[in-house]
Enzyme design. Structure first.
Site, PDB file in Angstrom:
ATOM      1  N   ALA A  53     -57.684   3.183 -42.113  1.00  0.00           N
ATOM      2  CA  ALA A  53     -56.304   3.330 -41.916  1.00  0.00           C
ATOM      3  C   ALA A  53     -56.228   3.052 -40.427  1.00  0.00           C
ATOM      4  O   ALA A  53     -54.497   2.783 -40.314  1.00  0.00           O
ATOM      5  CB  ALA A  53     -56.280   5.069 -42.091  1.00  0.00           C
ATOM      6  N   THR A  57     -52.109   1.790 -38.519  1.00  0.00           N
ATOM      7  CA  THR A  57     -51.210   2.926 -37.759  1.00  0.00           C
ATOM      8  C   THR A  57     -50.199   1.822 -36.837  1.00  0.00           C
ATOM      9  O   THR A  57     -49.257   2.550 -37.059  1.00  0.00           O
ATOM     10  CB  THR A  57     -52.555   2.901 -36.226  1.00  0.00           C
ATOM     11  OG1 THR A  57     -52.329   1.598 -36.388  1.00  0.00           O
ATOM     12  CG2 THR A  57     -52.584   4.192 -36.345  1.00  0.00           C
ATOM     13  N   HIS A 133     -59.707   4.769 -52.735  1.00  0.00           N
ATOM     14  CA  HIS A 133     -59.201   6.152 -52.420  1.00  0.00           C
ATOM     15  C   HIS A 133     -58.221   5.871 -53.075  1.00  0.00           C
ATOM     16  O   HIS A 133     -57.910   7.336 -53.024  1.00  0.00           O
ATOM     17  CB  HIS A 133     -58.859   6.626 -50.882  1.00  0.00           C
ATOM     18  CG  HIS A 133     -60.767   7.100 -50.482  1.00  0.00           C
ATOM     19  ND1 HIS A 133     -60.986   6.322 -48.960  1.00  0.00           N
ATOM     20  CD2 HIS A 133     -62.019   6.881 -50.942  1.00  0.00           C
ATOM     21  CE1 HIS A 133     -62.946   6.632 -48.907  1.00  0.00           C
ATOM     22  NE2 HIS A 133     -62.842   6.520 -49.726  1.00  0.00           N
TER      23      HIS A 133
END
Ligand SMILES: [Zn+2]
Length: 357
Positions: A53, A57, A133
């Site tokens: 992740a 950002t 995921h």
């Protein structure tokens, strides 16, 4: 945002270490380390990148365990801040640099834990990418496995029905499959998608250099995959602002913003970071010709249709060669361990491992 990813998941008590202090390498040290990274890449023949992740950002999507991460904020009883919607998010310099590295043949495979869809929307070829995921923009048929990449998030999470049906025509075009479509987003303890895990596992075995970007490597089995490369004699580079679970295993650790590292790296390698001109879906690295790039029609944005977007929208389910390979590899994967230190049964499920620093 249309769908709050964190709120869509089941409650899970152990989210791992959150809010660890960020470390910044001093400028000269950063320069030296990026030069070393460029040298490592030049002397490697099979480079695999792993993303988390932290690479999104700068696109306005919060990470999970950074100072303002989703789980860090949750621990404080606060809500995470999204500066964009998934549909409006632009791929970062890092996303585009990875695409550039793939196009020149340096990056052989990309393993991502991200569900934001930015790798696919940047035009990164799906056959060189494992999305361990899931992807907020992808729904798949429970009957035939056909995947559909949409131009808006599909609206559900946790492998639930999206309310749409598969439109794949059956043999001789007699009638459509009509199987139920479900989202691809894993909930805690859900098993990782076979195809993606198998391709990622294989890529890590072949790689002589694994580079992780913006992940604390706390989710297994994803976070353990880079160790496979290391265990087989390859090298491991970790780029992250915070300490990670596998720092001790790394041959090189870089503490800086991933966009800075990737921009400097591309310069050292004498490569351009491609410009992003809007969301595209590229199914295969072999198909990168202008007429085979599908561009979303801005007028259709936000609407979800049952039709596959284009011929570029085929997936594992319709590729016989890959299908055969999957069938052959499935049994062996059951025996093999996708992560070096855990058994295959538990390792296939999405879990947090405690952070040892
Ligand atoms: Zn179907």
């Amino acid at each position: 945002m249309a769908v709050n990813y964190a709120a869509g998941l089941s409650p899970y008590s152990d989210k791992g270490k959150c809010g660890l202090p960020e470390i910044f390498d001093p400028p000269e040290e950063l320069e030296r380390k990026v030069r070393e990274l460029a040298d490592l890449i030049r002397s490697s023949s099979n480079v695999v990148f792993h993303t988390g992740a932290g690479i999104s950002t700068s696109s306005g999507i919060p990470d999970f365990r950074g100072p303002n991460g989703v789980w860090t904020m949750e621990e404080k009883g606060l809500s995470p801040k999204f500066d964009t919607t998934f549909e409006n998010a632009r791929p970062s310099k890092t996303h585009m640099a990875l695409l550039g590295l793939q196009r020149v043949g340096i990056l052989k495979f990309l393993v991502s834990q991200n569900v934001d869809g930015l790798h696919v929307r940047s035009g990164f070829p799906r056959d060189k990418l494992a999305e361990l995921h899931g992807n907020m923009f992808v729904e798949e048929c429970v009957k035939c496995g056909k995947q559909y990449v949409r131009d808006a998030v599909v609206g559900s999470m946790g492998l639930k029905p999206t309310g749409r049906l598969c439109s794949v025509a059956k043999a001789r075009g007699l009638r459509a499959c009509r199987g139920k479509l479900r989202d691809t987003i894993l909930d805690w303890e859900d098993s990782l998608p076979d195809r993606d895990l198998m391709l990622a596992d294989e890529a890590c075995r072949k790689a002589d250099l694994s580079i992780t970007l913006g992940t604390s490597l706390q989710i297994k089995p994803s976070g353990n995959l880079p160790l496979i490369t290391k265990k087989r004699g390859g090298k491991l580079v970790i780029v992250n602002l915070q300490a990670t679970k596998h720092d001790r295993q790394a041959d090189l650790r870089i503490h800086a913003y991933v966009d800075d590292v990737m921009t400097k790296l591309m310069k050292h390698l004498g490569l351009e970071v491609p410009e992003w001109t809007g969301p595209v879906v590229v199914e295969s690295a072999e198909l990168i010709k202008p007429e085979q790039l599908f561009k979303f029609n801005p007028g259709a944005r936000g609407s979800l249709k049952e039709e596959p977007i284009s011929q570029c929208n085929g997936t594992a389910g319709v590729r016989p060669d890959l299908g055969t390979m999957l069938a052959e590899r499935r049994d062996s994967l059951k025996q093999e361990c996708p992560s070096p230190d855990t058994g295959p049964t538990t390792a296939k499920k999405m879990k947090v491992e405690s952070l040892l620093t």
